[in-house]
Design a protein around this motif. Sequence first.
Motif, mmCIF file in Angstrom:
data_model
loop_
_atom_site.group_PDB
_atom_site.id
_atom_site.type_symbol
_atom_site.label_atom_id
_atom_site.label_comp_id
_atom_site.label_asym_id
_atom_site.label_seq_id
_atom_site.Cartn_x
_atom_site.Cartn_y
_atom_site.Cartn_z
ATOM 1 N N HIS A 1 0.081 -4.168 8.454
ATOM 2 C CA HIS A 1 -1.007 -3.812 9.364
ATOM 3 C C HIS A 1 -0.987 -2.327 9.719
ATOM 4 O O HIS A 1 -2.035 -1.745 10.009
ATOM 5 C CB HIS A 1 -0.923 -4.650 10.642
ATOM 6 C CG HIS A 1 -1.387 -6.068 10.467
ATOM 7 N ND1 HIS A 1 -0.577 -7.058 9.969
ATOM 8 C CD2 HIS A 1 -2.583 -6.654 10.700
ATOM 9 C CE1 HIS A 1 -1.247 -8.194 9.909
ATOM 10 N NE2 HIS A 1 -2.458 -7.982 10.348
ATOM 11 N N LEU A 2 0.198 -1.723 9.705
ATOM 12 C CA LEU A 2 0.305 -0.295 10.009
ATOM 13 C C LEU A 2 -0.066 0.579 8.824
ATOM 14 O O LEU A 2 -0.424 1.752 9.006
ATOM 15 C CB LEU A 2 1.737 0.037 10.444
ATOM 16 C CG LEU A 2 2.127 -0.219 11.893
ATOM 17 C CD1 LEU A 2 3.628 -0.058 12.070
ATOM 18 C CD2 LEU A 2 1.388 0.730 12.821
ATOM 19 N N LEU A 3 0.001 0.045 7.617
ATOM 20 C CA LEU A 3 -0.095 0.856 6.409
ATOM 21 C C LEU A 3 -1.373 1.687 6.363
ATOM 22 O O LEU A 3 -1.329 2.921 6.223
ATOM 23 C CB LEU A 3 -0.004 -0.049 5.169
ATOM 24 C CG LEU A 3 -0.117 0.665 3.820
ATOM 25 C CD1 LEU A 3 1.023 1.661 3.652
ATOM 26 C CD2 LEU A 3 -0.116 -0.337 2.679
ATOM 27 N N LEU A 4 -2.524 1.053 6.461
ATOM 28 C CA LEU A 4 -3.793 1.772 6.290
ATOM 29 C C LEU A 4 -4.079 2.766 7.411
ATOM 30 O O LEU A 4 -4.371 3.937 7.125
ATOM 31 C CB LEU A 4 -4.943 0.769 6.146
ATOM 32 C CG LEU A 4 -4.894 -0.151 4.925
ATOM 33 C CD1 LEU A 4 -6.195 -0.936 4.820
ATOM 34 C CD2 LEU A 4 -4.658 0.623 3.652
ATOM 35 N N PRO B 1 -1.673 -9.770 1.125
ATOM 36 C CA PRO B 1 -0.803 -9.330 2.221
ATOM 37 C C PRO B 1 -1.217 -8.043 2.918
ATOM 38 O O PRO B 1 -0.863 -7.835 4.072
ATOM 39 C CB PRO B 1 0.556 -9.162 1.537
ATOM 40 C CG PRO B 1 0.220 -8.882 0.105
ATOM 41 C CD PRO B 1 -1.023 -9.654 -0.192
ATOM 42 N N ILE B 2 -1.921 -7.141 2.216
ATOM 43 C CA ILE B 2 -2.282 -5.870 2.842
ATOM 44 C C ILE B 2 -3.473 -6.093 3.765
ATOM 45 O O ILE B 2 -4.571 -6.398 3.307
ATOM 46 C CB ILE B 2 -2.606 -4.800 1.790
ATOM 47 C CG1 ILE B 2 -1.451 -4.665 0.798
ATOM 48 C CG2 ILE B 2 -2.891 -3.467 2.465
ATOM 49 C CD1 ILE B 2 -0.138 -4.268 1.420
ATOM 50 N N ALA B 3 -3.253 -5.935 5.070
ATOM 51 C CA ALA B 3 -4.287 -6.211 6.067
ATOM 52 C C ALA B 3 -5.248 -5.037 6.203
ATOM 53 O O ALA B 3 -4.881 -3.874 5.977
ATOM 54 C CB ALA B 3 -3.644 -6.511 7.416
ATOM 55 N N THR B 4 -6.488 -5.336 6.563
ATOM 56 C CA THR B 4 -7.504 -4.302 6.747
ATOM 57 C C THR B 4 -7.897 -4.109 8.204
ATOM 58 O O THR B 4 -8.471 -3.078 8.553
ATOM 59 C CB THR B 4 -8.766 -4.645 5.938
ATOM 60 O OG1 THR B 4 -9.229 -5.945 6.327
ATOM 61 C CG2 THR B 4 -8.472 -4.647 4.451
ATOM 62 N N ILE B 5 -7.607 -5.078 9.072
ATOM 63 C CA ILE B 5 -7.937 -4.948 10.490
ATOM 64 C C ILE B 5 -6.818 -5.552 11.323
ATOM 65 O O ILE B 5 -6.038 -6.371 10.849
ATOM 66 C CB ILE B 5 -9.268 -5.646 10.854
ATOM 67 C CG1 ILE B 5 -9.215 -7.135 10.501
ATOM 68 C CG2 ILE B 5 -10.446 -4.968 10.180
ATOM 69 C CD1 ILE B 5 -10.405 -7.906 11.009
ATOM 70 N N GLY B 6 -6.778 -5.150 12.587
ATOM 71 C CA GLY B 6 -5.833 -5.730 13.530
ATOM 72 C C GLY B 6 -4.431 -5.159 13.406
ATOM 73 O O GLY B 6 -4.129 -4.360 12.526
#
Length: 510
Positions: free
Chosen positions: A375-378, A350-355
């Motif tokens: 998507h905002l997390l990183l 679930p934790i996205a790296t792009i977009g």
Amino acid sequence: MVAFLTRRFFASLVVLAVASYIVYVLTCFSGNPLQDLLQSHAKNKELLIEQRVELLHLDVSPFLRYFIWLGGILQGFVGHFTLGYAINGQPVTDELGSAMWATLQLVTTAAVIAIIFGVLIGITTALRQYTAYDYGATFLSFLFFSLPIFWLAVMLKQYVAIGFNNFLANPVIGPVVIVVLSLVSGIVWLGIIGGNAKQRLIVFGIATVATGAVLAFISATRWFDDPGLGIVVVTLLSVGFAFLVTAVSTGLENRKSLYSSLTVVAIGAALYYPLQYLFPYMSLWLFILLGIVAVGVGILVGWLYGGHDRWASARTAAITAFLMAAVTALDRYMQAWNVYANSSSANGRPIATIGSVTPGLSGDFWITGIDQFTHLLLPTLALMLASLAAYSRYARASMLDVMNQDYIRTARSKGLTERTVVVRHAFRNALIPIVTIITLDFGALIGGAVVTETVFNWQGMGALFQGAINITDVNVVMGVFLVVGIATIVFNALADVVYSSLDPRIRVSA
């Protein structure tokens, strides 16, 4: 004040107009917007060049072309506002609209979190000067401040996203990890709370045992497979918020404020299960409305309790109500986590790296909210850690300067409590120089975070500006410049208003 702000506004407009003219001309001479077509082998190459020349007025000298662009802005007074067209033929306003919304999501979240925690850490380290907590916070602040943002972003991808996604495949915490994290928690809380040797040992023991128990429970129940808080945890956290907010806002000796806050918690707990039937029909406007209602109920309860200071009770209860509403919403988001994480779009990672969004994702208000969060997390963490370090240092220095002033010693000599001295006298005055830094930084961040947006493929203002510079897309560059310039003017004016509200001695006259 109104006359002063009006004067400042018109002076800023003159500066913005001169600066925009210089930037426009320099951008025009920085490259050739026809470069891609000149190198093209298309059969209709000449026609395409002619169309772009006509669209962008490239047959007009840059010194005069600026006034064509400026005329499009001035047409806004009669309802025909335009910033011209981009090289791709799209209106600049359309491209700015989507990019600005993406950037506002990113920088607003990062800035608000960084400001809250940065100022909090800075103030508390100033009050605990030369303690282990102060030295530890100082070390971490300089560490994050010195790290290159692109390197920090890559590390977050590797260990927060990829590492956590791998952990979710089998969310069991090993005994060694539990012991290490528990000891680290004990040391951190020992440094924050302080006290004599006996008190420090008690704090260390309680924090270590409590952390170990929580981590062991999470591991044994595989909590991350289907997370949630439940009414018991929500209520306990809200009771803690009630005591904390009351202690900072009015002091625990103000029983009216404390009872108001606890009453709000009781009302929230009573409404926990009825709200579960409303949550499936949630929308953004209903979400905002419920938040406003929660704050309104807090104000009403505090006012009805009365006391020698009704507004103090109302303020304290309203803050508590808002925090309990936030925890209740967090609990509902957690209930939707399992559905999102195991959907075909997330595919167990679930934790996205792009977009900024997951392509093809469909779901209700809670699912889309979780998707925005992942998507905002990183990128938010990357920006927050760098900004938090600076804010904490500024806040610490400002607070130390204020605490050594004569009026602070006078307030203490009059017998005022330490809470009153710190919150009502020192804190407000310590915020004045910090407001300057915050407003200038926030205005600049509206222009986007180029490196962060590039690493995380976030299509915001920074990416739009960089792309426009690379191909000499003058109208897009000027659109971004105009947004950043207006934001700077607005936040500078806002800083003047905040100065006056923080310190009544500051009065801006005409």
